[in-house]
Design a protein around this motif. Structure first.
Motif, PDB file in Angstrom:
ATOM      1  N   ARG A  47      13.302  -6.019  -3.657  1.00 35.12           N
ATOM      2  CA  ARG A  47      14.108  -6.947  -2.863  1.00 35.12           C
ATOM      3  C   ARG A  47      13.891  -8.329  -3.448  1.00 35.12           C
ATOM      4  NH1 ARG A  47      15.026  -4.283   2.580  1.00 35.12           N
ATOM      5  NH2 ARG A  47      13.739  -2.425   2.544  1.00 35.12           N
ATOM      6  N   GLY A  48      13.359  -9.275  -2.675  1.00 39.91           N
ATOM      7  CA  GLY A  48      13.103 -10.631  -3.159  1.00 39.91           C
ATOM      8  C   GLY A  48      11.640 -10.894  -3.443  1.00 39.91           C
ATOM      9  N   THR A  49      10.829  -9.841  -3.525  1.00 38.70           N
ATOM     10  CA  THR A  49       9.402  -9.987  -3.778  1.00 38.70           C
ATOM     11  C   THR A  49       9.100  -9.591  -5.217  1.00 38.70           C
ATOM     12  OG1 THR A  49       8.896  -9.479  -1.477  1.00 38.70           O
ATOM     13  CG2 THR A  49       7.097  -9.221  -3.055  1.00 38.70           C
ATOM     14  N   PHE A  50       8.273 -10.374  -5.870  1.00 42.30           N
ATOM     15  CA  PHE A  50       7.875 -10.099  -7.252  1.00 42.30           C
ATOM     16  C   PHE A  50       6.387  -9.796  -7.280  1.00 42.30           C
ATOM     17  CE2 PHE A  50      11.710 -12.503  -7.263  1.00 42.30           C
ATOM     18  CZ  PHE A  50      12.465 -11.929  -8.270  1.00 42.30           C
ATOM     19  N   VAL A  51       6.031  -8.699  -7.945  1.00 41.38           N
ATOM     20  CA  VAL A  51       4.665  -8.189  -7.962  1.00 41.38           C
ATOM     21  C   VAL A  51       4.273  -7.943  -9.418  1.00 41.38           C
ATOM     22  CG1 VAL A  51       3.211  -6.257  -7.227  1.00 41.38           C
ATOM     23  CG2 VAL A  51       5.016  -7.083  -5.712  1.00 41.38           C
ATOM     24  N   THR A  52       3.037  -8.268  -9.774  1.00 40.96           N
ATOM     25  CA  THR A  52       2.547  -8.020 -11.132  1.00 40.96           C
ATOM     26  C   THR A  52       1.167  -7.386 -11.067  1.00 40.96           C
ATOM     27  OG1 THR A  52       3.754  -9.934 -11.986  1.00 40.96           O
ATOM     28  CG2 THR A  52       1.986  -9.061 -13.366  1.00 40.96           C
ATOM     29  N   GLY A  53       1.019  -6.227 -11.701  1.00 40.46           N
ATOM     30  CA  GLY A  53      -0.276  -5.568 -11.828  1.00 40.46           C
ATOM     31  C   GLY A  53      -0.613  -4.643 -10.680  1.00 40.46           C
ATOM     32  N   ARG A  54      -1.534  -3.709 -10.970  1.00 39.65           N
ATOM     33  CA  ARG A  54      -1.901  -2.696  -9.980  1.00 39.65           C
ATOM     34  C   ARG A  54      -2.493  -3.268  -8.707  1.00 39.65           C
ATOM     35  NH1 ARG A  54      -4.621   2.013 -13.618  1.00 39.65           N
ATOM     36  NH2 ARG A  54      -2.687   2.880 -14.462  1.00 39.65           N
ATOM     37  N   ALA A  55      -3.334  -4.282  -8.816  1.00 38.51           N
ATOM     38  CA  ALA A  55      -3.947  -4.848  -7.605  1.00 38.51           C
ATOM     39  C   ALA A  55      -2.873  -5.383  -6.659  1.00 38.51           C
ATOM     40  CB  ALA A  55      -4.945  -5.939  -7.971  1.00 38.51           C
ATOM     41  N   GLU A  56      -1.877  -6.077  -7.200  1.00 43.67           N
ATOM     42  CA  GLU A  56      -0.792  -6.591  -6.353  1.00 43.67           C
ATOM     43  C   GLU A  56       0.083  -5.460  -5.831  1.00 43.67           C
ATOM     44  OE1 GLU A  56       1.479  -9.867  -7.920  1.00 43.67           O
ATOM     45  OE2 GLU A  56      -0.339 -10.973  -8.483  1.00 43.67           O
ATOM     46  N   ILE A  57       0.248  -4.390  -6.621  1.00 35.81           N
ATOM     47  CA  ILE A  57       1.007  -3.223  -6.149  1.00 35.81           C
ATOM     48  C   ILE A  57       0.315  -2.617  -4.936  1.00 35.81           C
ATOM     49  CG2 ILE A  57       1.676  -0.848  -6.719  1.00 35.81           C
ATOM     50  CD1 ILE A  57       2.191  -1.904  -9.632  1.00 35.81           C
ATOM     51  N   VAL A  58      -1.004  -2.443  -5.018  1.00 39.78           N
ATOM     52  CA  VAL A  58      -1.761  -1.889  -3.887  1.00 39.78           C
ATOM     53  C   VAL A  58      -1.620  -2.790  -2.669  1.00 39.78           C
ATOM     54  CG1 VAL A  58      -4.086  -1.368  -3.022  1.00 39.78           C
ATOM     55  CG2 VAL A  58      -3.385  -0.555  -5.282  1.00 39.78           C
ATOM     56  N   GLU A  59      -1.742  -4.083  -2.857  1.00 42.21           N
ATOM     57  CA  GLU A  59      -1.613  -5.040  -1.755  1.00 42.21           C
ATOM     58  C   GLU A  59      -0.217  -4.971  -1.132  1.00 42.21           C
ATOM     59  OE1 GLU A  59      -1.460  -9.855  -1.511  1.00 42.21           O
ATOM     60  OE2 GLU A  59      -3.061  -8.990  -2.745  1.00 42.21           O
ATOM     61  N   PHE A  60       0.803  -4.933  -1.984  1.00 44.67           N
ATOM     62  CA  PHE A  60       2.182  -4.859  -1.508  1.00 44.67           C
ATOM     63  C   PHE A  60       2.415  -3.581  -0.701  1.00 44.67           C
ATOM     64  CE2 PHE A  60       6.448  -3.197  -2.019  1.00 44.67           C
ATOM     65  CZ  PHE A  60       7.235  -4.255  -1.598  1.00 44.67           C
ATOM     66  N   LEU A  61       1.997  -2.438  -1.248  1.00 46.58           N
ATOM     67  CA  LEU A  61       2.233  -1.157  -0.576  1.00 46.58           C
ATOM     68  C   LEU A  61       1.427  -1.025   0.709  1.00 46.58           C
ATOM     69  CD1 LEU A  61       2.392   1.235  -3.656  1.00 46.58           C
ATOM     70  CD2 LEU A  61       4.308   0.409  -2.255  1.00 46.58           C
ATOM     71  N   THR A  62       0.216  -1.564   0.724  1.00 49.15           N
ATOM     72  CA  THR A  62      -0.597  -1.531   1.940  1.00 49.15           C
ATOM     73  C   THR A  62       0.131  -2.260   3.068  1.00 49.15           C
ATOM     74  OG1 THR A  62      -2.653  -1.391   0.671  1.00 49.15           O
ATOM     75  CG2 THR A  62      -2.817  -2.194   2.950  1.00 49.15           C
ATOM     76  N   ALA A  63       0.637  -3.451   2.777  1.00 46.08           N
ATOM     77  CA  ALA A  63       1.367  -4.218   3.792  1.00 46.08           C
ATOM     78  C   ALA A  63       2.662  -3.506   4.191  1.00 46.08           C
ATOM     79  CB  ALA A  63       1.665  -5.621   3.262  1.00 46.08           C
ATOM     80  N   LYS A  64       3.345  -2.922   3.217  1.00 47.68           N
ATOM     81  CA  LYS A  64       4.604  -2.204   3.479  1.00 47.68           C
ATOM     82  C   LYS A  64       4.380  -1.099   4.502  1.00 47.68           C
ATOM     83  CE  LYS A  64       7.868   0.839   1.024  1.00 47.68           C
ATOM     84  NZ  LYS A  64       9.128   0.222   1.435  1.00 47.68           N
ATOM     85  N   TRP A  65       3.377  -0.263   4.249  1.00 52.38           N
ATOM     86  CA  TRP A  65       3.175   0.898   5.112  1.00 52.38           C
ATOM     87  C   TRP A  65       2.443   0.568   6.403  1.00 52.38           C
ATOM     88  CZ3 TRP A  65       2.208   3.493  -0.112  1.00 52.38           C
ATOM     89  CH2 TRP A  65       3.430   3.928  -0.642  1.00 52.38           C
ATOM     90  N   GLU A  66       1.944  -0.641   6.536  1.00 52.21           N
ATOM     91  CA  GLU A  66       1.423  -1.084   7.828  1.00 52.21           C
ATOM     92  C   GLU A  66       2.570  -1.450   8.766  1.00 52.21           C
ATOM     93  OE1 GLU A  66      -1.318  -4.239   6.920  1.00 52.21           O
ATOM     94  OE2 GLU A  66      -2.913  -2.821   6.394  1.00 52.21           O
ATOM     95  N   ARG A  67       3.697  -1.883   8.215  1.00 48.93           N
ATOM     96  CA  ARG A  67       4.832  -2.261   9.069  1.00 48.93           C
ATOM     97  C   ARG A  67       5.940  -1.203   9.073  1.00 48.93           C
ATOM     98  NH1 ARG A  67       5.361  -5.340   4.587  1.00 48.93           N
ATOM     99  NH2 ARG A  67       7.313  -4.970   3.506  1.00 48.93           N
TER     100      ARG A  67
END
Length: 152
Positions: A47-67
């Motif tokens: 969407r409008g979020t930009f992510v770089t690297g595995r650590a940020e991927i984990v952070e992004f997905l953790t927040a995604k699946w919490e909501r």
């Protein structure tokens, strides 16, 4: 360096295997497991979020699946060429207020020679749905693998 078969260049069969493996992994809702399919320096636009690297991927997905509660996904191979795959997908989830959503999207994927995804671009639209309109209930049963789904 780890490898994630199937490896490019992709055939129709190996591209379909890659898509199903991604669907299966995302349906675990385990950010650490999902992140292993991406290179250490993978770049995303979600969407409008930009992510770089595995650590940020984990952070992004953790927040995604919490909501995005009770998240369940279907992916469908759209096209492939060399080390690239295009996918269309739908997923359903509910928010904390109990509203169900169906999200429709397209992804463009690019892989390195070891089969790790180096680039992911996702465009996604959300549609509020009633509980009775749901059609995605958990991971895809084996008998439905390879099936496409309706647009609407």
């Amino acid at each position: 360096m780890s490898t994630r078969p199937p490896l490019p260049p992709f055939t129709r069969e190996s591209a379909a295997q890659k898509v199903q493996a991604a669907e299966d992994a995302w349906n675990t809702r385990d950010p650490h497991k999902v992140a292993l399919a991406y290179s250490e320096d993978s770049v995303w636009r979600n969407r409008g979020t930009f992510v770089t690297g595995r650590a940020e991927i984990v952070e992004f997905l953790t927040a995604k699946w919490e909501r995005e509660l009770e998240y369940a996904l279907r992916k469908d191979l759209w096209a492939f060429d060399g080390n690239r795959i295009a996918v269309r997908f739908q997923y359903e989830c509910r928010d904390a207020d109990g509203q169900w959503w169906r999200s429709h999207g397209n992804e463009l994927w690019e892989f390195d020679e070891s089969g790790l995804m180096t680039r992911r671009e996702a465009s996604i639209n959300d549609v509020a749905i009633e509980d009775r309109a749901r059609r995605i209930h958990g991971p895809r049963p084996a008998a439905e693998r390879g099936w496409s789904f309706p647009v609407q």
